[in-house]
Design a protein around this motif. Structure first.
Motif, mmCIF file in Angstrom:
data_model
loop_
_atom_site.group_PDB
_atom_site.id
_atom_site.type_symbol
_atom_site.label_atom_id
_atom_site.label_comp_id
_atom_site.label_asym_id
_atom_site.label_seq_id
_atom_site.Cartn_x
_atom_site.Cartn_y
_atom_site.Cartn_z
ATOM 1 N N ILE A 12 102.368 -34.252 -11.969
ATOM 2 C CA ILE A 12 103.317 -33.964 -13.050
ATOM 3 C C ILE A 12 104.721 -34.365 -12.570
ATOM 4 O O ILE A 12 105.051 -34.244 -11.383
ATOM 5 C CB ILE A 12 103.248 -32.483 -13.479
ATOM 6 N N THR A 15 111.068 -32.894 -14.944
ATOM 7 C CA THR A 15 111.849 -33.323 -16.111
ATOM 8 C C THR A 15 113.269 -32.776 -16.106
ATOM 9 O O THR A 15 114.075 -33.162 -16.945
ATOM 10 C CB THR A 15 111.155 -32.896 -17.419
ATOM 11 N N ASP A 28 105.427 -26.509 -19.176
ATOM 12 C CA ASP A 28 104.834 -26.508 -20.513
ATOM 13 C C ASP A 28 103.695 -25.485 -20.547
ATOM 14 O O ASP A 28 102.742 -25.559 -19.768
ATOM 15 C CB ASP A 28 104.307 -27.914 -20.820
ATOM 16 N N PHE A 31 99.996 -26.687 -20.656
ATOM 17 C CA PHE A 31 99.443 -27.119 -19.381
ATOM 18 C C PHE A 31 99.002 -25.901 -18.560
ATOM 19 O O PHE A 31 97.920 -25.885 -17.970
ATOM 20 C CB PHE A 31 100.448 -27.924 -18.565
ATOM 21 N N ARG A 66 105.970 -30.907 -22.547
ATOM 22 C CA ARG A 66 105.703 -31.647 -21.308
ATOM 23 C C ARG A 66 106.744 -31.361 -20.226
ATOM 24 O O ARG A 66 106.955 -32.157 -19.316
ATOM 25 C CB ARG A 66 105.600 -33.145 -21.549
ATOM 26 N N CYS A 68 108.729 -29.740 -16.992
ATOM 27 C CA CYS A 68 108.504 -29.288 -15.622
ATOM 28 C C CYS A 68 109.894 -29.187 -14.998
ATOM 29 O O CYS A 68 110.441 -30.193 -14.536
ATOM 30 C CB CYS A 68 107.615 -30.267 -14.860
ATOM 31 N N PHE A 107 98.326 -36.305 -14.394
ATOM 32 C CA PHE A 107 99.355 -36.760 -15.322
ATOM 33 C C PHE A 107 99.767 -38.205 -15.099
ATOM 34 O O PHE A 107 99.690 -38.723 -13.987
ATOM 35 C CB PHE A 107 100.607 -35.879 -15.175
ATOM 36 N N ASP A 110 104.798 -40.056 -17.919
ATOM 37 C CA ASP A 110 105.466 -39.354 -19.029
ATOM 38 C C ASP A 110 104.919 -37.946 -19.225
ATOM 39 O O ASP A 110 105.118 -37.342 -20.276
ATOM 40 C CB ASP A 110 105.308 -40.157 -20.325
ATOM 41 N N ASN A 111 104.221 -37.427 -18.220
ATOM 42 C CA ASN A 111 103.588 -36.109 -18.270
ATOM 43 C C ASN A 111 102.539 -35.994 -19.367
ATOM 44 O O ASN A 111 102.291 -34.921 -19.898
ATOM 45 C CB ASN A 111 104.612 -34.976 -18.352
ATOM 46 N N GLY A 112 101.922 -37.127 -19.680
ATOM 47 C CA GLY A 112 100.743 -37.095 -20.535
ATOM 48 C C GLY A 112 99.527 -36.842 -19.649
ATOM 49 O O GLY A 112 99.454 -37.342 -18.527
#
Length: 165
Positions: A12, A15, A28, A31, A66, A68, A107, A110-112
């Protein structure tokens, strides 16, 4: 009692940071719920970019964001964009980890979520411990074979293959 991995967020990206906020990490909530991280639970954080290792507690961020975000002193250990690993722990007996089947989210930049992994510990017919790692990604490059196992015991063909390998 031994210490085991309870759940993990792998790769992850940070952000944001809030240095003047009381210490913690805001993640998030979606998650957290998926891997079983609870609000105020202590976690270990490993920065893949710098090697820094810290522990702090979890705050739930907005689901779907998303996010962190490292807060307080933890904000000094990571930069925005750093790739980190967040792992929770449980203390228990082997039976506890067998029952838990820890979950891992992997992840992208983009933390997808790009993969969901499950660690499954089980007893072999001779009573010794073994494990399988189940990944949603076929032919993953994590260094373990992708296995799809249902139930607490892998098929005998899996055990036979492991005995030969």
């Amino acid at each position: 009692m031994e210490k085991y991995v309870g759940g993990k967020l792998h790769g992850i990206r940070v952000t944001g940071s809030k240095l003047n906020y009381h210490g913690s990490i805001t993640i998030d909530a979606d998650f957290c719920r998926e891997v079983g991280l609870k609000p105020l639970e202590y976690v270990e954080i490993w920065n893949k970019m710098s090697g820094a290792r810290i522990s702090t507690y979890v705050l739930y961020g907005k689901g779907g964001s998303r996010c962190c975000i490292l807060n307080g002193a933890a904000a000094r250990t990571c930069q925005e964009g750093d790739e980190i690993i967040i792992a929770s722990s449980i203390y228990g007996e082997v039976g506890d980890i067998i029952a838990l089947k820890p979950r891992v989210l992997v992840f992208d930049a983009d933390n997808g979520v790009v993969d969901r992994i499950t660690y499954e510990v089980f007893r072999r017919p001779d009573g010794s411990l073994d494990m399988t790692v189940t990944s949603e990604v076929p032919d993953n490059d994590y260094g373990f074979p992708t296995t799809m196992v249902s139930g607490a015991h892998p098929p005998s063909s899996l055990l036979e293959r492991r005995d030969r390998d």
